[in-house]
Design a protein around this motif. Structure first.
Motif, PDB file in Angstrom:
ATOM      1  N   VAL A  84       6.355  10.839  -6.750  1.00 25.65           N
ATOM      2  CA  VAL A  84       6.014   9.968  -5.606  1.00 25.65           C
ATOM      3  C   VAL A  84       5.590   8.597  -6.096  1.00 25.65           C
ATOM      4  O   VAL A  84       5.984   7.562  -5.539  1.00 25.65           O
ATOM      5  CB  VAL A  84       4.913  10.620  -4.738  1.00 25.65           C
ATOM      6  N   TRP A  85       4.775   8.554  -7.157  1.00 29.33           N
ATOM      7  CA  TRP A  85       4.354   7.267  -7.722  1.00 29.33           C
ATOM      8  C   TRP A  85       5.561   6.482  -8.244  1.00 29.33           C
ATOM      9  O   TRP A  85       5.611   5.261  -8.110  1.00 29.33           O
ATOM     10  CB  TRP A  85       3.351   7.492  -8.858  1.00 29.33           C
ATOM     11  N   GLY A  86       6.516   7.181  -8.840  1.00 31.53           N
ATOM     12  CA  GLY A  86       7.735   6.516  -9.295  1.00 31.53           C
ATOM     13  C   GLY A  86       8.532   5.944  -8.131  1.00 31.53           C
ATOM     14  O   GLY A  86       9.172   4.892  -8.259  1.00 31.53           O
ATOM     15  N   PHE A  87       8.463   6.614  -6.983  1.00 30.51           N
ATOM     16  CA  PHE A  87       9.181   6.155  -5.786  1.00 30.51           C
ATOM     17  C   PHE A  87       8.538   4.908  -5.181  1.00 30.51           C
ATOM     18  O   PHE A  87       9.181   4.186  -4.418  1.00 30.51           O
ATOM     19  CB  PHE A  87       9.214   7.288  -4.751  1.00 30.51           C
ATOM     20  N   THR A  88       7.263   4.647  -5.531  1.00 32.39           N
ATOM     21  CA  THR A  88       6.566   3.450  -5.040  1.00 32.39           C
ATOM     22  C   THR A  88       7.334   2.181  -5.380  1.00 32.39           C
ATOM     23  O   THR A  88       7.450   1.264  -4.561  1.00 32.39           O
ATOM     24  CB  THR A  88       5.151   3.373  -5.654  1.00 32.39           C
ATOM     25  N   ALA A  89       7.854   2.122  -6.608  1.00 33.09           N
ATOM     26  CA  ALA A  89       8.605   0.939  -7.036  1.00 33.09           C
ATOM     27  C   ALA A  89       9.885   0.770  -6.216  1.00 33.09           C
ATOM     28  O   ALA A  89      10.272  -0.355  -5.882  1.00 33.09           O
ATOM     29  CB  ALA A  89       8.955   1.046  -8.521  1.00 33.09           C
ATOM     30  N   VAL A  90      10.521   1.882  -5.880  1.00 33.44           N
ATOM     31  CA  VAL A  90      11.735   1.832  -5.053  1.00 33.44           C
ATOM     32  C   VAL A  90      11.401   1.270  -3.673  1.00 33.44           C
ATOM     33  O   VAL A  90      12.130   0.423  -3.133  1.00 33.44           O
ATOM     34  CB  VAL A  90      12.370   3.234  -4.923  1.00 33.44           C
ATOM     35  N   LEU A  91      10.287   1.728  -3.091  1.00 34.75           N
ATOM     36  CA  LEU A  91       9.869   1.211  -1.784  1.00 34.75           C
ATOM     37  C   LEU A  91       9.549  -0.280  -1.867  1.00 34.75           C
ATOM     38  O   LEU A  91       9.828  -1.038  -0.936  1.00 34.75           O
ATOM     39  CB  LEU A  91       8.642   1.979  -1.283  1.00 34.75           C
ATOM     40  N   GLY A  92       8.957  -0.708  -2.983  1.00 36.05           N
ATOM     41  CA  GLY A  92       8.676  -2.126  -3.167  1.00 36.05           C
ATOM     42  C   GLY A  92       9.927  -2.975  -3.151  1.00 36.05           C
ATOM     43  O   GLY A  92       9.914  -4.119  -2.663  1.00 36.05           O
ATOM     44  N   ARG A 147      -0.278  -2.551   2.708  1.00 37.77           N
ATOM     45  CA  ARG A 147      -0.468  -1.277   2.016  1.00 37.77           C
ATOM     46  C   ARG A 147      -1.938  -0.885   1.955  1.00 37.77           C
ATOM     47  O   ARG A 147      -2.305   0.251   2.267  1.00 37.77           O
ATOM     48  CB  ARG A 147       0.103  -1.362   0.588  1.00 37.77           C
ATOM     49  N   MET A 148      -2.788  -1.831   1.551  1.00 38.12           N
ATOM     50  CA  MET A 148      -4.207  -1.532   1.390  1.00 38.12           C
ATOM     51  C   MET A 148      -4.888  -1.288   2.732  1.00 38.12           C
ATOM     52  O   MET A 148      -5.750  -0.411   2.857  1.00 38.12           O
ATOM     53  CB  MET A 148      -4.905  -2.663   0.634  1.00 38.12           C
ATOM     54  N   LEU A 149      -4.494  -2.058   3.748  1.00 36.09           N
ATOM     55  CA  LEU A 149      -5.081  -1.885   5.078  1.00 36.09           C
ATOM     56  C   LEU A 149      -4.728  -0.518   5.658  1.00 36.09           C
ATOM     57  O   LEU A 149      -5.610   0.222   6.124  1.00 36.09           O
ATOM     58  CB  LEU A 149      -4.588  -2.995   6.016  1.00 36.09           C
ATOM     59  N   LEU A 150      -3.455  -0.158   5.612  1.00 31.70           N
ATOM     60  CA  LEU A 150      -3.019   1.119   6.174  1.00 31.70           C
ATOM     61  C   LEU A 150      -3.570   2.297   5.374  1.00 31.70           C
ATOM     62  O   LEU A 150      -4.000   3.298   5.951  1.00 31.70           O
ATOM     63  CB  LEU A 150      -1.486   1.174   6.218  1.00 31.70           C
ATOM     64  N   TYR A 164       9.128   2.058   5.877  1.00 26.67           N
ATOM     65  CA  TYR A 164       8.870   2.098   4.436  1.00 26.67           C
ATOM     66  C   TYR A 164       7.397   1.847   4.131  1.00 26.67           C
ATOM     67  O   TYR A 164       6.821   2.462   3.235  1.00 26.67           O
ATOM     68  CB  TYR A 164       9.734   1.060   3.706  1.00 26.67           C
ATOM     69  N   MET A 165       6.776   0.936   4.885  1.00 25.07           N
ATOM     70  CA  MET A 165       5.372   0.596   4.659  1.00 25.07           C
ATOM     71  C   MET A 165       4.460   1.780   4.981  1.00 25.07           C
ATOM     72  O   MET A 165       3.510   2.071   4.242  1.00 25.07           O
ATOM     73  CB  MET A 165       4.984  -0.607   5.509  1.00 25.07           C
ATOM     74  N   LEU A 166       4.731   2.453   6.079  1.00 24.75           N
ATOM     75  CA  LEU A 166       3.944   3.631   6.443  1.00 24.75           C
ATOM     76  C   LEU A 166       4.095   4.726   5.393  1.00 24.75           C
ATOM     77  O   LEU A 166       3.126   5.416   5.059  1.00 24.75           O
ATOM     78  CB  LEU A 166       4.375   4.143   7.821  1.00 24.75           C
ATOM     79  N   LEU A 167       5.304   4.889   4.868  1.00 19.74           N
ATOM     80  CA  LEU A 167       5.552   5.876   3.811  1.00 19.74           C
ATOM     81  C   LEU A 167       4.787   5.495   2.540  1.00 19.74           C
ATOM     82  O   LEU A 167       4.179   6.342   1.879  1.00 19.74           O
ATOM     83  CB  LEU A 167       7.052   5.952   3.527  1.00 19.74           C
ATOM     84  N   LEU A 168       4.802   4.202   2.220  1.00 20.05           N
ATOM     85  CA  LEU A 168       4.098   3.704   1.031  1.00 20.05           C
ATOM     86  C   LEU A 168       2.597   3.914   1.145  1.00 20.05           C
ATOM     87  O   LEU A 168       1.951   4.375   0.186  1.00 20.05           O
ATOM     88  CB  LEU A 168       4.408   2.210   0.843  1.00 20.05           C
ATOM     89  N   ALA A 169       2.026   3.582   2.305  1.00 20.49           N
ATOM     90  CA  ALA A 169       0.571   3.661   2.485  1.00 20.49           C
ATOM     91  C   ALA A 169       0.073   5.101   2.610  1.00 20.49           C
ATOM     92  O   ALA A 169      -0.985   5.440   2.077  1.00 20.49           O
ATOM     93  CB  ALA A 169       0.165   2.864   3.718  1.00 20.49           C
ATOM     94  N   SER A 170       0.837   5.943   3.311  1.00 14.43           N
ATOM     95  CA  SER A 170       0.373   7.313   3.560  1.00 14.43           C
ATOM     96  C   SER A 170       0.688   8.246   2.392  1.00 14.43           C
ATOM     97  O   SER A 170      -0.219   8.796   1.755  1.00 14.43           O
ATOM     98  CB  SER A 170       0.999   7.850   4.856  1.00 14.43           C
ATOM     99  N   VAL A 171       1.973   8.411   2.089  1.00 20.95           N
ATOM    100  CA  VAL A 171       2.383   9.385   1.067  1.00 20.95           C
ATOM    101  C   VAL A 171       2.126   8.869  -0.347  1.00 20.95           C
ATOM    102  O   VAL A 171       1.522   9.556  -1.175  1.00 20.95           O
ATOM    103  CB  VAL A 171       3.881   9.755   1.234  1.00 20.95           C
ATOM    104  N   CYS A 172       2.580   7.634  -0.630  1.00 21.20           N
ATOM    105  CA  CYS A 172       2.516   7.109  -1.999  1.00 21.20           C
ATOM    106  C   CYS A 172       1.144   6.583  -2.392  1.00 21.20           C
ATOM    107  O   CYS A 172       0.901   6.343  -3.578  1.00 21.20           O
ATOM    108  CB  CYS A 172       3.555   5.998  -2.192  1.00 21.20           C
TER     109      CYS A 172
END
Length: 302
Positions: A18-26, A40-43, A219-227
């Motif tokens: 999941v952490w590796g997928f963070t870069a893909v979302l970026g 990201r930080m707010l959500l 993508y942002m919701l996925l980044l903030a919640s899961v990642c």
């Protein structure tokens, strides 16, 4: 039925994936690094606050601890800003390979931070990391800006881990994370407000700042919640069942997972010169060997 230890080991690998997928979302999110980190930080703060309320965790802390977490929040915000900036100006492969140097920076800063002598093999591994960086700089000269951003991000990550290493042993991780994320987004908000008032019309809280596309929101919701929120809480949970050495070695797989994912999703855009992979392999192997030496030394002491 698999054992509890095996379940948590597999869970840890999923978290690292999941952490590796963070870069893909970026890369997939179209907005710039600064607004991306703000969202990201707010959500993530909202999601972790929900978890804290659900678990009924106390948020009462001392003034001294608050200022420590406030500083850590600024550092993690700068770490993420430089991380996503590196992705925007170069690519995922460059960014993640440079992020592997975080362990190298930690080995340099740790003796200063904890007031101990530097160990001989840390100096040797440091030289190997420099050789790996030299190879990458030599063959990927077009990505100098991205390499510098990513190295800054790795350095900030090392500083953040050293600060957290002291406070995480005595306090609840979810509470620590909440204050750090809230502090980070607070400082970024103040900066954006200043830019709104005194900066250019295209900077700060402009109308376009809040006009995200549907895909960016998803993508942002996925980044903030899961990642972010889930991965952090999950990583703390598995540490109850796995040794720090196992966790450290597994986390070093993040660049590998991220680079493979990037190549599968973005194809030729992530294909690098063969020498780049030689340099990245030297850095990654050095980080792993450093962990093996440290673990052997701890066992010898025990």
């Amino acid at each position: 039925m698999p054992s509890v230890k095996l379940k948590n080991y597999l869970h840890l690998h999923f978290i690292v994936f999941v952490w590796g997928f963070t870069a893909v979302l970026g890369e997939l999110i179209s907005i710039d690094a600064l607004p991306l980190v703000w969202y990201r930080m707010l959500l993530a703060s909202v999601f972790i606050y929900g978890f804290i309320c659900f678990k009924k965790i106390s948020l009462s802390i001392s003034r001294r601890l608050f200022f420590t977490l406030f500083l850590a929040g600024i550092i993690i915000a700068l770490h993420w800003i430089t991380f996503f900036a590196a992705i925007k100006v170069s690519n995922i492969s460059i960014t993640l390979s440079m992020l592997s140097t975080g362990a190298f920076f930690t080995s340099i800063l740790e003796p200063i931070f904890y007031k101990r002598k530097m160990i001989w093999y840390e100096v040797f591994f440091g030289i190997l990391v420099i050789i790996g960086l030299y190879i990458i700089f030599k063959v990927e000269g077009n990505y100098i800006e991205g390499i510098i951003y990513a190295l800054c991000s790795a350095f900030l990550s090392a500083v953040f881990s050293l600060i957290n290493g002291k406070v995480a042993q005595q306090h609840r991780p979810s509470m620590i994370s909440f204050y750090e994320l809230l502090s980070g987004v607070g400082v970024v908000t103040i900066y954006l407000l200043i830019m709104t008032v005194f900066g250019k019309k295209t900077e700060g809280f402009t109308l376009s700042f809040f006009q995200l596309s549907t895909s960016d929101w998803l993508y942002m919701l996925l980044l903030a919640s899961v990642c972010t929120a889930y991965a952090f809480i999950g990583s703390v949970q598995v540490m109850k069942y796995l040794s720090p050495y196992t966790v450290m070695l597994t986390v070093n797989m993040e660049p590998v997972y991220g680079i493979i994912l990037a190549f599968l999703i973005f194809g030729e855009a992530e294909k690098m010169n063969p020498q780049f992979y030689y340099g990245a392999a030297i850095i990654l192997c050095t980080v792993i060997m450093n962990g093996i030496f440290k673990n052997a030394k701890k066992r010898k002491r025990a």
